[in-house]
Design an enzyme around this catalytic site. Structure first.
Site, PDB file in Angstrom:
ATOM      1  N   ARG A 129       0.769  -1.301  -0.007  1.00 37.68           N
ATOM      2  CA  ARG A 129      -0.237   0.061  -0.071  1.00 37.68           C
ATOM      3  C   ARG A 129       0.780   1.260   0.155  1.00 37.68           C
ATOM      4  O   ARG A 129       2.043   1.247   0.576  1.00 37.68           O
ATOM      5  CB  ARG A 129      -1.093  -0.110   1.198  1.00 37.68           C
ATOM      6  N   SER A 175      -8.605  11.733   2.854  1.00 39.73           N
ATOM      7  CA  SER A 175      -8.036  10.771   3.558  1.00 39.73           C
ATOM      8  C   SER A 175      -7.905  11.087   4.893  1.00 39.73           C
ATOM      9  O   SER A 175      -7.149  11.897   5.159  1.00 39.73           O
ATOM     10  CB  SER A 175      -6.840  10.281   2.953  1.00 39.73           C
ATOM     11  N   ASP A 328     -15.384   2.485   2.961  1.00 38.57           N
ATOM     12  CA  ASP A 328     -15.066   1.046   3.337  1.00 38.57           C
ATOM     13  C   ASP A 328     -16.494   0.092   3.223  1.00 38.57           C
ATOM     14  O   ASP A 328     -16.376  -1.210   3.363  1.00 38.57           O
ATOM     15  CB  ASP A 328     -14.637   0.842   4.863  1.00 38.57           C
ATOM     16  N   ARG A 359     -10.033  -2.976  -4.259  1.00 40.16           N
ATOM     17  CA  ARG A 359     -11.318  -3.194  -3.894  1.00 40.16           C
ATOM     18  C   ARG A 359     -12.363  -3.022  -5.029  1.00 40.16           C
ATOM     19  O   ARG A 359     -13.238  -3.577  -5.222  1.00 40.16           O
ATOM     20  CB  ARG A 359     -11.737  -2.704  -2.518  1.00 40.16           C
TER      21      ARG A 359
HETATM   22  C1  S3P Z   1      -9.825   5.279   8.343  1.00 43.93           C
HETATM   23  C2  S3P Z   1      -9.738   6.120   7.193  1.00 43.93           C
HETATM   24  C3  S3P Z   1     -10.151   5.429   5.882  1.00 43.93           C
HETATM   25  C4  S3P Z   1     -10.577   4.187   5.869  1.00 43.93           C
HETATM   26  C5  S3P Z   1     -10.080   3.134   6.842  1.00 43.93           C
HETATM   27  C6  S3P Z   1     -10.041   3.899   8.309  1.00 43.93           C
HETATM   28  C7  S3P Z   1      -9.264   6.020   9.469  1.00 43.93           C
HETATM   29  O1  S3P Z   1      -8.861   5.550   5.040  1.00 43.93           O
HETATM   30  O2  S3P Z   1     -10.640   3.589   4.656  1.00 43.93           O
HETATM   31  O3  S3P Z   1     -10.494   2.049   6.887  1.00 43.93           O
HETATM   32  O4  S3P Z   1      -9.545   5.468  10.667  1.00 43.93           O
HETATM   33  O5  S3P Z   1      -8.729   7.129   9.580  1.00 43.93           O
HETATM   34  P1  S3P Z   1      -8.445   6.542   4.225  1.00 43.93           P
HETATM   35  O6  S3P Z   1      -8.166   7.674   5.118  1.00 43.93           O
HETATM   36  O7  S3P Z   1      -7.158   6.084   3.304  1.00 43.93           O
HETATM   37  O8  S3P Z   1      -9.381   7.156   3.252  1.00 43.93           O
END
Ligand code: S3P
Length: 445
Positions: A129, A175, A328, A359
């Protein structure tokens, strides 16, 4: 990693009505943050309802390795005694985050503000990732990547800043992980660290920082964005955190109840932070019967009881600006879309390509192998709902918990059973998924 080399396949078959009253495990995002902020606070943080899934347990272990005292005092009840802002100790072992992008990226932010050097490790999924998106702003604040895999991937050695500088940063993608990493590094910097996002992402870090005593303000930015300003070097005080049930985990029994005829389920304490509830909005637009009651909240996070009844669903178009609030949940939404009548178009899903697996491809493959017509067009996913799913396919889970759970949910209402190649990764976020679903009437074998 705790996973053995042996995979654990499982099949889900058409089941009778699902019924009962359950509380799904604690929210994963809030659980990680409670441990990390507890570790950066002075004094004692008491957490109840913590998600005891592998992802969060890896964060707990990392906090111990960085000098905090983290103790389990009962089922889902934990106490953290923190080291104070910028107080992490030089770790004597690598920090292994297993499958968890959230744990890894948030701790990178927290480490970036401390004068220490830490090695970040993860499983094959996490090693694939992207990390540059988090490392770029952290380097601007004074941290340095000493060694890394190709393209800044794990395993990675990060040297924190001796004198972190505050930053104003516009996140290139919506994000919460990037935003949170910058804010956690900003805790150690003098002055104000600002994050600007064009599309608002989940705001649990902001809410919890406030709860622990930081000065942080969030204002609207443009049509869908936020501008968040954190005053650095606060004294964070240990606090008590009640973790609500995870809406991203609730999504699985909710969609299962909608597609299995005659079902009637009640889910308690589901977190209803509006930056997390895009799935529920979408399902209601599709005709889902989801009643919400007993709204209450703790430390800025609202929660409610949900009653869900089997419903006739119709295809809808999901706008791209809704994506951050349900990022998600597209896998399980695609399952609901397959059982709906008509076409569902989900727009703007580019971020799905860099989750625990790709995904976007995995969702299309999961549906296709079970006889559902599906298409990827650019960053959009188009599912042709025919009111039923033939099933009979074997779904590859690609070390991704949400693929495994989505496919098993699909099998509960499809004509033929749906099999997954490995259920082991469900333990990262929802360890009791299989027994809980069985208790509601799901047939797995
Ligand atoms: C999360 C942010 C999201 C999400 C992940 C949990 C978090 O990811 O997909 O399961 O707790 O900040 P991204 O920040 O990469 O979108």
């Amino acid at each position: 990693m705790t996973h053995s080399d042996q995979s654990s396949p499982l099949a889900a078959r058409a089941s009778g009505p699902l019924a009962g009253n359950v509380r799904v495990p604690g929210d994963k995002s809030i659980s990680h943050r409670a441990l990390i902020l507890g570790a950066l606070a002075v004094g004692e943080t008491r957490v109840s309802g913590l998600l005891e899934g592998e992802d969060v347990l890896n964060t707990a272990k990392a906090m111990r390795t960085l000098g905090a005292k983290v103790e389990r005092i009962g089922p889902f009840a934990w106490v953290v005694r923190g080291v104070g802002v910028a107080g992490f100790a030089q770790p004597q072992a690598p920090l292994d985050f297993g499958n968890s992008g959230t744990g890894c990226r948030l701790v990178m932010g927290a480490v970036a503000g401390c004068p220490i050097t830490a090695i970040f490790e993860g499983d094959a999924s996490l090693r694939s990732r992207p990390m540059r998106r988090v490392l770029e702003p952290l380097e601007l604040m004074g941290a340095r990547v000493v060694a890394s895999g190709e393209g800044g991937r794990l395993p990675l050695t990060l040297q924190g800043a001796h004198d972190p500088v505050p930053l104003t940063y516009r996140t290139p993608v919506a994000s919460a992980q990037i935003k949170s990493a910058v804010l956690l590094a900003g805790l150690a910097a003098p002055g104000v660290t600002t994050v600007v996002e064009t599309e608002a992402s989940r705001d649990h870090t902001e809410l919890m920082l406030k709860h622990f005593g930081a000065h942080i303000v969030s204002a609207r930015e443009g049509a869908h964005g936020r501008r968040i300003a954190l005053t650095g070097q606060p004294e964070l005080h240990g606090a008590s955190v009640v973790v609500p049930a995870d809406p991203s985990s609730a999504a699985f029994p909710i969609v299962a109840a909608l597609i299995v005829e005659g079902s009637d389920l009640v889910l308690s304490d589901v977190m209803t932070n509006p930056l997390r509830t895009g799935l529920f909005t979408t399902l209601r637009e599709m005709g889902a019967s989801i009643e919400e009651s007993q709204v209450r909240g703790d430390a800025g996070e609202p929660m409610a009881q949900f009653r869900v009844r089997a419903s006739k669903l119709r295809g809808v178009e999901v706008p791209p600006e809704r994506a951050p609030s349900m990022i998600d949940e597209y896998l399980v939404l695609a399952v609901a879309a397959a059982f709906a009548e008509g076409t569902t178009i989900m727009r703007g899903l580019q971020e799905l390509r860099v989750k625990e697996s790709d995904r976007l491809q995995a969702t299309a493959a999961m549906l296709r192998v079970n006889g559902v017509q599906v298409e990827i067009s650019g960053d959009d996913l188009i599912v042709e709902g025919k009111g039923h799913v033939p099933g009979g396919g074997l779904v590859a889970t690609h070390m991704d918990h949400r693929i495994a759970m989505s496919a098993l949910v699909m099998g509960l209402a499809s004509d033929k059973p749906v099999k997954v190649d490995d259920t082991a990764f469900i333990a990262t976020s929802f360890p009791d998924f299989i027994p809980m679903m069985r208790g509601l009437g799901a047939e797995f074998s």
